[in-house]
Design a protein around this motif. Structure first.
Motif, PDB file in Angstrom:
ATOM      1  N   GLY A 319       9.336  13.002  -2.633  1.00 40.99           N
ATOM      2  CA  GLY A 319       8.308  13.564  -1.522  1.00 40.99           C
ATOM      3  C   GLY A 319       6.936  12.923  -1.005  1.00 40.99           C
ATOM      4  O   GLY A 319       6.219  11.514   0.092  1.00 40.99           O
ATOM      5  N   MET A 320       5.721  13.663  -2.084  1.00 44.32           N
ATOM      6  CA  MET A 320       4.205  12.685  -2.315  1.00 44.32           C
ATOM      7  C   MET A 320       4.139  11.822  -2.011  1.00 44.32           C
ATOM      8  O   MET A 320       3.521  10.416  -1.803  1.00 44.32           O
ATOM      9  CB  MET A 320       3.982  14.055  -2.786  1.00 44.32           C
ATOM     10  CG  MET A 320       3.496  14.953  -2.542  1.00 44.32           C
ATOM     11  SD  MET A 320       2.135  15.603  -3.498  1.00 44.32           S
ATOM     12  CE  MET A 320       3.884  16.895  -4.956  1.00 44.32           C
ATOM     13  N   ALA A 321       4.925  10.855  -3.248  1.00 49.89           N
ATOM     14  CA  ALA A 321       4.878   9.476  -3.753  1.00 49.89           C
ATOM     15  C   ALA A 321       5.460   8.495  -2.184  1.00 49.89           C
ATOM     16  O   ALA A 321       4.760   7.294  -1.706  1.00 49.89           O
ATOM     17  CB  ALA A 321       6.108   9.109  -4.986  1.00 49.89           C
ATOM     18  N   VAL A 322       6.594   8.802  -2.050  1.00 47.71           N
ATOM     19  CA  VAL A 322       7.228   7.653  -0.138  1.00 47.71           C
ATOM     20  C   VAL A 322       5.551   7.982   0.455  1.00 47.71           C
ATOM     21  O   VAL A 322       5.369   6.773   1.672  1.00 47.71           O
ATOM     22  CB  VAL A 322       8.532   8.861   0.115  1.00 47.71           C
ATOM     23  CG1 VAL A 322       8.581   7.510   1.412  1.00 47.71           C
ATOM     24  CG2 VAL A 322       9.436   8.006  -1.137  1.00 47.71           C
ATOM     25  N   VAL A 323       4.709   9.234   0.768  1.00 48.89           N
ATOM     26  CA  VAL A 323       4.231  10.039   1.632  1.00 48.89           C
ATOM     27  C   VAL A 323       2.726   8.900   1.557  1.00 48.89           C
ATOM     28  O   VAL A 323       2.414   8.057   2.109  1.00 48.89           O
ATOM     29  CB  VAL A 323       3.582  11.307   2.121  1.00 48.89           C
ATOM     30  CG1 VAL A 323       2.214  11.274   2.484  1.00 48.89           C
ATOM     31  CG2 VAL A 323       4.721  11.425   2.691  1.00 48.89           C
ATOM     32  N   LYS A 324       2.316   9.266   0.549  1.00 49.54           N
ATOM     33  CA  LYS A 324       1.582   8.133  -0.501  1.00 49.54           C
ATOM     34  C   LYS A 324       1.554   6.142  -0.107  1.00 49.54           C
ATOM     35  O   LYS A 324       0.466   5.783   0.454  1.00 49.54           O
ATOM     36  CB  LYS A 324       1.573   8.006  -1.914  1.00 49.54           C
ATOM     37  CG  LYS A 324      -0.767   7.846  -2.354  1.00 49.54           C
ATOM     38  CD  LYS A 324      -1.239   9.074  -1.373  1.00 49.54           C
ATOM     39  CE  LYS A 324      -2.765   8.291  -1.920  1.00 49.54           C
ATOM     40  NZ  LYS A 324      -3.815   9.442  -1.020  1.00 49.54           N
ATOM     41  N   THR A 325       2.608   6.347   0.069  1.00 47.46           N
ATOM     42  CA  THR A 325       3.406   4.484   0.067  1.00 47.46           C
ATOM     43  C   THR A 325       3.268   4.120   0.966  1.00 47.46           C
ATOM     44  O   THR A 325       1.948   3.294   1.495  1.00 47.46           O
ATOM     45  CB  THR A 325       4.522   3.951  -0.848  1.00 47.46           C
ATOM     46  OG1 THR A 325       4.547   4.638  -2.004  1.00 47.46           O
ATOM     47  CG2 THR A 325       4.901   2.937  -0.632  1.00 47.46           C
ATOM     48  N   ALA A 326       3.395   4.446   1.778  1.00 45.72           N
ATOM     49  CA  ALA A 326       3.228   4.842   3.632  1.00 45.72           C
ATOM     50  C   ALA A 326       2.151   5.035   3.656  1.00 45.72           C
ATOM     51  O   ALA A 326       0.898   3.776   4.738  1.00 45.72           O
ATOM     52  CB  ALA A 326       4.130   5.409   4.663  1.00 45.72           C
ATOM     53  N   ALA A 327       0.910   5.684   3.237  1.00 49.10           N
ATOM     54  CA  ALA A 327      -0.705   6.402   4.136  1.00 49.10           C
ATOM     55  C   ALA A 327      -1.056   4.909   3.216  1.00 49.10           C
ATOM     56  O   ALA A 327      -2.100   4.569   4.034  1.00 49.10           O
ATOM     57  CB  ALA A 327      -0.540   7.449   2.850  1.00 49.10           C
ATOM     58  N   LEU A 328      -0.799   4.009   1.962  1.00 51.78           N
ATOM     59  CA  LEU A 328      -1.557   3.320   1.617  1.00 51.78           C
ATOM     60  C   LEU A 328      -1.222   1.648   2.228  1.00 51.78           C
ATOM     61  O   LEU A 328      -3.089   1.663   3.029  1.00 51.78           O
ATOM     62  CB  LEU A 328      -1.170   2.836  -0.482  1.00 51.78           C
ATOM     63  CG  LEU A 328      -1.557   1.819  -1.060  1.00 51.78           C
ATOM     64  CD1 LEU A 328      -2.672   1.593  -0.851  1.00 51.78           C
ATOM     65  CD2 LEU A 328      -0.924   1.222  -1.826  1.00 51.78           C
ATOM     66  N   VAL A 329      -0.525   1.644   2.652  1.00 47.80           N
ATOM     67  CA  VAL A 329       0.221   0.772   3.963  1.00 47.80           C
ATOM     68  C   VAL A 329      -0.842   0.943   4.934  1.00 47.80           C
ATOM     69  O   VAL A 329      -1.388  -0.481   5.041  1.00 47.80           O
ATOM     70  CB  VAL A 329       1.413   0.655   4.102  1.00 47.80           C
ATOM     71  CG1 VAL A 329       2.386  -0.542   5.022  1.00 47.80           C
ATOM     72  CG2 VAL A 329       3.065  -0.372   2.668  1.00 47.80           C
ATOM     73  N   PHE A 346      -1.510   6.872  -7.783  1.00 42.59           N
ATOM     74  CA  PHE A 346      -1.192   8.058  -7.364  1.00 42.59           C
ATOM     75  C   PHE A 346       0.209   8.569  -7.117  1.00 42.59           C
ATOM     76  O   PHE A 346       1.225   9.376  -7.197  1.00 42.59           O
ATOM     77  CB  PHE A 346      -1.777   9.168  -6.600  1.00 42.59           C
ATOM     78  CG  PHE A 346      -1.504  10.030  -5.310  1.00 42.59           C
ATOM     79  CD1 PHE A 346      -1.745  11.340  -5.940  1.00 42.59           C
ATOM     80  CD2 PHE A 346      -0.188  10.397  -4.825  1.00 42.59           C
ATOM     81  CE1 PHE A 346      -0.838  12.522  -5.344  1.00 42.59           C
ATOM     82  CE2 PHE A 346       0.253  11.574  -4.712  1.00 42.59           C
ATOM     83  CZ  PHE A 346      -0.295  12.623  -4.517  1.00 42.59           C
ATOM     84  N   VAL A 347       0.779   7.198  -6.582  1.00 45.42           N
ATOM     85  CA  VAL A 347       1.894   7.111  -6.147  1.00 45.42           C
ATOM     86  C   VAL A 347       2.771   6.692  -7.545  1.00 45.42           C
ATOM     87  O   VAL A 347       3.866   7.926  -7.284  1.00 45.42           O
ATOM     88  CB  VAL A 347       2.254   5.576  -5.221  1.00 45.42           C
ATOM     89  CG1 VAL A 347       4.007   5.046  -5.475  1.00 45.42           C
ATOM     90  CG2 VAL A 347       2.106   5.942  -3.835  1.00 45.42           C
ATOM     91  N   GLY A 348       1.953   6.384  -8.084  1.00 38.80           N
ATOM     92  CA  GLY A 348       2.781   6.457 -10.079  1.00 38.80           C
ATOM     93  C   GLY A 348       2.697   7.578 -10.651  1.00 38.80           C
ATOM     94  O   GLY A 348       3.894   7.933 -11.127  1.00 38.80           O
ATOM     95  N   VAL A 349       2.495   9.055 -10.669  1.00 38.13           N
ATOM     96  CA  VAL A 349       1.855   9.665 -10.945  1.00 38.13           C
ATOM     97  C   VAL A 349       2.920  10.750 -10.485  1.00 38.13           C
ATOM     98  O   VAL A 349       3.928  11.536 -11.133  1.00 38.13           O
ATOM     99  CB  VAL A 349       0.734  10.575 -10.737  1.00 38.13           C
ATOM    100  CG1 VAL A 349       0.589  12.207 -11.686  1.00 38.13           C
ATOM    101  CG2 VAL A 349      -0.298   9.644 -11.911  1.00 38.13           C
ATOM    102  N   SER A 350       3.371  10.457  -9.585  1.00 36.71           N
ATOM    103  CA  SER A 350       3.987  11.600  -8.275  1.00 36.71           C
ATOM    104  C   SER A 350       5.601  10.894  -8.909  1.00 36.71           C
ATOM    105  O   SER A 350       6.501  11.406  -8.613  1.00 36.71           O
ATOM    106  CB  SER A 350       4.180  10.903  -7.218  1.00 36.71           C
ATOM    107  OG  SER A 350       2.578  11.483  -6.457  1.00 36.71           O
TER     108      SER A 350
END
Length: 430
Positions: A319-329, A346-350
């Motif tokens: 969930g954190m990886a997906v949310v951070k990806t959306a926030a980056l976009v 951060f996305v990669g670490v998550s």
């Protein structure tokens, strides 16, 4: 009598090496540029940290509101978007070109744009926007170095000052000149020019070294996540590395293809202040969904995740990886000034810790390094820098053979596809 085999084609001529007397005069300017680049980065970072403490600690405590409550995250990100939009409308040059169309190293902008660009960068970093400082700081340093260099050394080629500022900034960002050398190596390899390769890299490497040493002596940066030591390699780890890096590349490509769609949506609003305010609201809602660790550039937050790799479930990491990806976009599309490397990390670490949580046999160090590699390959399209960043995150050279193997399928997924950068018409570059 057997026919004679044809003579081998002549080897391409090697570019002549530059004499030392041509390289030595570049040392002092390179060192000066590197030091100044590091100081500007450090100054912006420290100012953003002080403002962040006020916005996320002092102010909510005074108001009796939870520091990272959902309400405060939504209010603060929305206010940050409004503030950045109003500043960009007022400052000369409006903070430079559309950030969705810029890369890490671009042509110099006018020096009058720099103060406003640094101001909105500081506001975004302090306000919790999911972007790093690398793109705007590099652009500001290139503009200043180019302007000063042309004034005080008009005979030097303009490309020299661009490469010195880029190397000094990247060296300071990563705390090592190796990252700067790798980025410029890829750039120089595709550009014709006189002189041997290492002669052309000599002055930028000096600037990168000066920037890295300045930052290391003053701020002691570290990318090592202090994850459990990797005990491999093992045969089973090879399959894990290939799959995790490929999954990271696919998630990164999802962000790449979402950027032009989000950019068109925000551009259709026609008012940058409105676009940034709504973008900030969306970031606040995402923060409320993913938790406060999905805010900010992500470098400090990944250390929290890595400090307890078993502290969250696989679903929470995903969930954190997906949310951070959306926030980056969203942050990159609506007009915030910032870079994409740190949030992509951060996305990669998550994602890597999610792989470890799903399959306990996947070592955390391997999962994190391979996922970071895949995401960065998709987002930056910089092979050497992606490999270098993935390796330094775990601080263990034993993962390098597997990382090199994992690079191959991940690169096949991303090469020839759209990049996370738009042209003037809002279409993805290739």
């Amino acid at each position: 009598m057997a026919p004679e085999s044809p003579a081998p084609p002549p080897a391409p001529p090697r570019p002549p090496a530059a004499p030392a007397r041509r390289l030595l005069p570049l040392v002092l300017p390179a060192i000066a540029v590197g030091v100044v680049c590091a100081l500007i980065l450090l100054g912006v970072s420290l100012l953003a940290e002080q403002l962040q403490d006020v916005l996320w600690k002092t102010l909510p405590d005074a108001l009796g509101v939870g520091r990272f409550s959902s309400l405060w995250m939504i209010v603060m990100l929305t206010a940050t978007g409004l503030a950045v939009g109003l500043v960009l409308r007022a400052v000369p040059g409006h903070g430079g070109p559309d950030p969705a169309t810029t890369g890490l190293v671009d042509a110099p902008m006018r020096p009058g744009i720099v103060p406003g660009l640094l101001l909105v960068t500081t506001l975004a970093l302090a306000g919790g926007v999911s972007l790093g400082p690398e793109n705007p700081i590099t652009a500001a340093n290139i503009a200043l170095a180019f302007w000063l260099g042309r004034r005080f050394a008009p005979g030097a080629p303009g490309e020299l000052w661009v490469s010195l500022a880029a190397a000094g900034t990247v060296g300071a960002l990563f705390g090592t000149p190796v990252a700067a050398a790798l980025i410029l190596s890829e750039a120089l390899a595709s550009q014709p020019g006189p002189g041997a390769f290492w002669d052309r890299l000599f002055a930028p490497l000096a600037a990168g070294t000066a920037g890295a040493l300045t930052m290391s002596l003053l701020a002691h940066p570290s990318f090592d996540l202090s994850l459990p030591a990797y005990t491999g390699p093992h045969w089973g780890d090879l399959l894990s590395a290939l799959l995790i890096a490929s999954a990271g590349a696919l998630l990164g490509l999802l962000a790449v293809y979402a950027l032009p769609v989000a950019h068109r949506a925000f551009t259709a609003l026609r008012h940058p202040v409105l676009a940034l305010t709504l973008g900030g609201l969306a970031l606040g809602l995402l923060g409320a969904l993913g938790g406060h660790l999905t805010l900010f550039k992500g470098l400090d937050e990944v250390k929290v995740l890595a400090g307890d790799p078993d502290g969250w479930s696989a679903g929470e990491f995903a969930g954190m990886a997906v949310v951070k990806t959306a926030a980056l976009v969203i942050a990159a599309a609506c007009g915030f000034r910032g870079g994409r490397i740190f949030p992509a990390v951060f996305v990669g670490v998550s994602l890597g810790l999610c792989a470890h949580a799903l399959v306990d046999a996947v070592p955390p160090s391997l999962g994190v390094s391979c996922a970071v590699l895949g995401v960065l390959l998709a987002v930056t399209r910089q092979g050497w820098v992606s490999l270098f960043t993935a390796a330094v995150m775990v601080g263990d050279a034993s993962v390098l053979p597997l990382l090199c193997a994992a690079t191959l399928p991940a690169w096949l997924l991303v090469t020839g596809r759209a990049q996370m950068q738009l042209d003037g018409d809002g279409k993805s570059l290739r």
